[in-house]
Design a protein around this motif. Structure first.
Motif, PDB file in Angstrom:
ATOM      1  N   ASP A   1     -19.295 -46.546   3.792  1.00 14.41           N
ATOM      2  CA  ASP A   1     -19.593 -45.233   3.228  1.00 14.41           C
ATOM      3  C   ASP A   1     -20.477 -44.449   4.189  1.00 14.41           C
ATOM      4  N   VAL A   2     -21.380 -45.165   4.851  1.00 10.74           N
ATOM      5  CA  VAL A   2     -22.273 -44.580   5.848  1.00 10.74           C
ATOM      6  C   VAL A   2     -22.205 -45.440   7.100  1.00 10.74           C
ATOM      7  N   LEU A   3     -22.043 -44.794   8.242  1.00 15.14           N
ATOM      8  CA  LEU A   3     -21.961 -45.489   9.522  1.00 15.14           C
ATOM      9  C   LEU A   3     -23.087 -45.043  10.432  1.00 15.14           C
ATOM     10  N   CYS A   4     -23.812 -46.007  10.999  1.00 13.75           N
ATOM     11  CA  CYS A   4     -24.896 -45.736  11.944  1.00 13.75           C
ATOM     12  C   CYS A   4     -24.515 -46.294  13.305  1.00 13.75           C
TER      13      CYS A   4
ATOM     14  N   ARG B   1     -17.829 -39.894  21.216  1.00  9.78           N
ATOM     15  CA  ARG B   1     -16.957 -38.917  20.545  1.00  9.78           C
ATOM     16  C   ARG B   1     -15.784 -39.609  19.853  1.00  9.78           C
ATOM     17  N   LYS B   2     -15.203 -40.586  20.494  1.00 13.92           N
ATOM     18  CA  LYS B   2     -14.073 -41.290  19.878  1.00 13.92           C
ATOM     19  C   LYS B   2     -14.497 -41.970  18.583  1.00 13.92           C
ATOM     20  N   MET B   3     -15.653 -42.624  18.607  1.00 14.12           N
ATOM     21  CA  MET B   3     -16.120 -43.297  17.394  1.00 14.12           C
ATOM     22  C   MET B   3     -16.466 -42.292  16.300  1.00 14.12           C
ATOM     23  N   ILE B   4     -17.156 -41.224  16.666  1.00 12.05           N
ATOM     24  CA  ILE B   4     -17.523 -40.200  15.681  1.00 12.05           C
ATOM     25  C   ILE B   4     -16.281 -39.606  15.042  1.00 12.05           C
ATOM     26  N   GLU B   5     -15.316 -39.231  15.868  1.00 19.07           N
ATOM     27  CA  GLU B   5     -14.124 -38.570  15.338  1.00 19.07           C
ATOM     28  C   GLU B   5     -13.262 -39.517  14.518  1.00 19.07           C
ATOM     29  N   SER B   6     -13.215 -40.786  14.900  1.00 21.50           N
ATOM     30  CA  SER B   6     -12.486 -41.764  14.080  1.00 21.50           C
ATOM     31  C   SER B   6     -13.146 -41.922  12.719  1.00 21.50           C
ATOM     32  N   ALA B   7     -14.477 -41.928  12.702  1.00 19.04           N
ATOM     33  CA  ALA B   7     -15.202 -42.056  11.439  1.00 19.04           C
ATOM     34  C   ALA B   7     -15.025 -40.817  10.570  1.00 19.04           C
TER      35      ALA B   7
ATOM     36  N   ASN C   1     -13.467 -39.644   6.592  1.00 18.48           N
ATOM     37  CA  ASN C   1     -14.422 -39.006   5.672  1.00 18.48           C
ATOM     38  C   ASN C   1     -15.699 -39.823   5.496  1.00 18.48           C
ATOM     39  N   LEU C   2     -16.124 -40.511   6.552  1.00 18.79           N
ATOM     40  CA  LEU C   2     -17.365 -41.271   6.502  1.00 18.79           C
ATOM     41  C   LEU C   2     -18.550 -40.380   6.836  1.00 18.79           C
ATOM     42  N   LYS C   3     -19.705 -40.741   6.321  1.00 21.38           N
ATOM     43  CA  LYS C   3     -20.948 -40.108   6.724  1.00 21.38           C
ATOM     44  C   LYS C   3     -21.473 -40.860   7.945  1.00 21.38           C
ATOM     45  N   VAL C   4     -21.855 -40.126   8.976  1.00 17.51           N
ATOM     46  CA  VAL C   4     -22.227 -40.728  10.251  1.00 17.51           C
ATOM     47  C   VAL C   4     -23.655 -40.333  10.614  1.00 17.51           C
ATOM     48  N   ILE C   5     -24.432 -41.321  11.048  1.00 25.58           N
ATOM     49  CA  ILE C   5     -25.789 -41.078  11.535  1.00 25.58           C
ATOM     50  C   ILE C   5     -25.905 -41.680  12.932  1.00 25.58           C
ATOM     51  N   LEU C   6     -26.249 -40.844  13.906  1.00 27.03           N
ATOM     52  CA  LEU C   6     -26.415 -41.287  15.283  1.00 27.03           C
ATOM     53  C   LEU C   6     -27.875 -41.633  15.556  1.00 27.03           C
ATOM     54  N   PHE C   7     -28.092 -42.587  16.453  1.00 28.39           N
ATOM     55  CA  PHE C   7     -29.440 -43.032  16.812  1.00 28.39           C
ATOM     56  C   PHE C   7     -29.689 -42.765  18.294  1.00 28.39           C
ATOM     57  N   THR C   8     -30.770 -42.088  18.605  1.00 27.08           N
ATOM     58  CA  THR C   8     -31.220 -42.066  19.986  1.00 27.08           C
ATOM     59  C   THR C   8     -31.906 -43.398  20.274  1.00 27.08           C
TER      60      THR C   8
ATOM     61  N   HIS D   1     -22.320 -31.845  13.261  1.00 26.32           N
ATOM     62  CA  HIS D   1     -23.048 -31.580  12.020  1.00 26.32           C
ATOM     63  C   HIS D   1     -23.180 -32.856  11.195  1.00 26.32           C
ATOM     64  N   ILE D   2     -23.680 -33.900  11.859  1.00 32.64           N
ATOM     65  CA  ILE D   2     -23.863 -35.208  11.217  1.00 32.64           C
ATOM     66  C   ILE D   2     -25.330 -35.614  11.308  1.00 32.64           C
ATOM     67  N   GLY D   3     -25.646 -36.811  10.856  1.00 32.21           N
ATOM     68  CA  GLY D   3     -27.032 -37.244  10.798  1.00 32.21           C
ATOM     69  C   GLY D   3     -27.580 -37.712  12.146  1.00 32.21           C
ATOM     70  N   LEU D   4     -28.897 -37.721  12.250  1.00 31.82           N
ATOM     71  CA  LEU D   4     -29.569 -38.156  13.472  1.00 31.82           C
ATOM     72  C   LEU D   4     -30.858 -38.881  13.123  1.00 31.82           C
ATOM     73  N   VAL D   5     -31.046 -40.063  13.702  1.00 31.10           N
ATOM     74  CA  VAL D   5     -32.328 -40.753  13.693  1.00 31.10           C
ATOM     75  C   VAL D   5     -32.832 -40.714  15.132  1.00 31.10           C
ATOM     76  N   ASP D   6     -33.839 -39.909  15.373  1.00 30.57           N
ATOM     77  CA  ASP D   6     -34.309 -39.674  16.742  1.00 30.57           C
ATOM     78  C   ASP D   6     -35.432 -40.661  17.087  1.00 30.57           C
ATOM     79  N   SER D   7     -35.040 -41.920  17.287  1.00 31.12           N
ATOM     80  CA  SER D   7     -36.005 -42.966  17.609  1.00 31.12           C
ATOM     81  C   SER D   7     -36.767 -42.638  18.889  1.00 31.12           C
ATOM     82  N   TYR D   8     -36.066 -42.097  19.872  1.00 29.75           N
ATOM     83  CA  TYR D   8     -36.700 -41.804  21.156  1.00 29.75           C
ATOM     84  C   TYR D   8     -37.837 -40.804  20.993  1.00 29.75           C
TER      85      TYR D   8
END
Length: 236
Positions: A118-121, A141-147, A151-158, A189-196
Motif C-alpha cells: 500500500d505504501v512503498l519506501c 524513475r523506473k521504480m517510481i513509475e512502476s509503483a 496506484n501505490l503511495k511512494v515515499i523516497l528517502f535521501t 508529487h510523492i512523499g519524501l523523508v529527507d534523512s540527509y
C-alpha cells in the motif's frame, strides 16, 4: 521518455500549464491509508508497507552485524502498531545490503510488487554513488513509475550520512544524490523523508554525527530512531 512520464506531463498540461513541482502534502497524502489503519475487524484488511533499498533499511550496523529490530523499518512498525492497535499491518523489507538502485529496479516486479504494498519506501542513495547520478536517476524513475502505475503511495528517502564525506559539502556525491531525490519527489508529487537534511541540521547545530553511526556508513540505533521519527510524520 517512458509512457508514464508522458501521461504525467500531459496531465500537467491539461490542468492549464505545468503544475508547480512540490512533494506530496503530509497531511493528506496517506489519508486513506491512515483511515484504514483505524478500522476494526471485520471491516479491516491486511495492509502492507514495503521498504526497498540497501544495507541501511536492512539493519546492517557494524558489518557483518545486522540489527534488524533496531532498524528504522521495524521501529516504524512498532510505533504504528502502538498507535493503531486494530490494524492488521505488515512491514516488509525487500532491501539487500550492498545493492544499488539499478539492481533494485531489476528485481522490483518480482520482489517488491508481489507483496502488493500500500505504501512503498525507497532508500538507495548511499550505494548509488557507485553508478553515478544519471544511471541512478534512471533506475529511481523506473521504480517510481512502476509503483505509481499500480496506484501505490511512494515515499523516497535521501541518504543517511557517510562519515567519509563532509555533510556540509554541497558538492559531495551524497549531497548531489540527495538533491536529485528531492527533485524526483517534487516532480512526481510523492512523499519524501529527507534523512540527509535531518542529519545536516544536526551537524550545523554542532552535534557530532559519530554518535548516530555504528560505522562510517551505517547508522546505529540512535540514527535509525531519528529516521524512524521522520518517517512517522507521514503516518501520524
Amino acid at each position: 521518455m517512458t509512457l508514464n512520464r508522458l501521461f504525467f506531463l500531459a496531465g500537467c498540461l491539461l490542468m492549464g500549464g505545468m503544475l508547480q513541482a512540490q512533494i506530496a502534502d503530509k497531511q493528506t497524502y496517506l489519508s486513506d491509508f491512515k483511515k484504514e489503519l483505524t478500522l476494526k475487524w471485520p471491516e479491516n484488511r491486511t495492509l502492507n508497507i514495503v521498504f526497498h533499498g540497501h544495507s541501511v533499511p536492512t539493519g546492517y550496523a557494524c558489518t557483518p552485524v545486522v540489527n534488524t529490530l533496531q532498524a528504522y523499518p521495524h521501529l516504524v512498525f512498532h510505533a504504528l502498531k502502538a498507535q493503531y492497535p486494530y490494524a492488521v499491518l505488515n512491514v516488509i523489507t525487500t532491501s539487500i545490503g550492498g545493492e544499488q538502485a539499478e539492481q533494485g529496479e531489476k528485481r522490483f516486479k518480482d520482489d517488491v510488487l508481489t507483496h502488493r504494498p500500500d505504501v512503498l519506501c525507497i532508500d538507495y542513495a548511499l550505494n548509488d554513488r557507485t553508478i553515478g547520478l544519471e544511471r541512478s536517476e534512471k533506475a529511481w524513475r523506473k521504480m517510481i513509475e512502476s509503483a505509481l502505475a499500480e496506484n501505490l503511495k511512494v515515499i523516497l528517502f535521501t541518504p543517511t550520512p557517510d562519515l567519509t564525506e563532509s555533510i556540509m559539502d554541497e558538492k559531495s556525491p551524497l549531497s548531489e544524490h540527495a538533491e536529485m531525490i528531492r527533485q524526483l519527489a517534487e516532480e512526481y508529487h510523492i512523499g519524501l523523508v529527507d534523512s540527509y537534511q535531518l542529519f545536516k541540521e544536526k551537524a550545523e547545530n554542532g552535534e557530532e554525527l559519530q554518535k548516530y553511526m555504528s560505522q562510517s556508513n551505517h547508522p546505529n540505533s540512535a540514527g535509525h530512531s531519528c529516521v524512524a521519527a521522520e518517517v512517522l510524520t507521514w503516518f501520524f
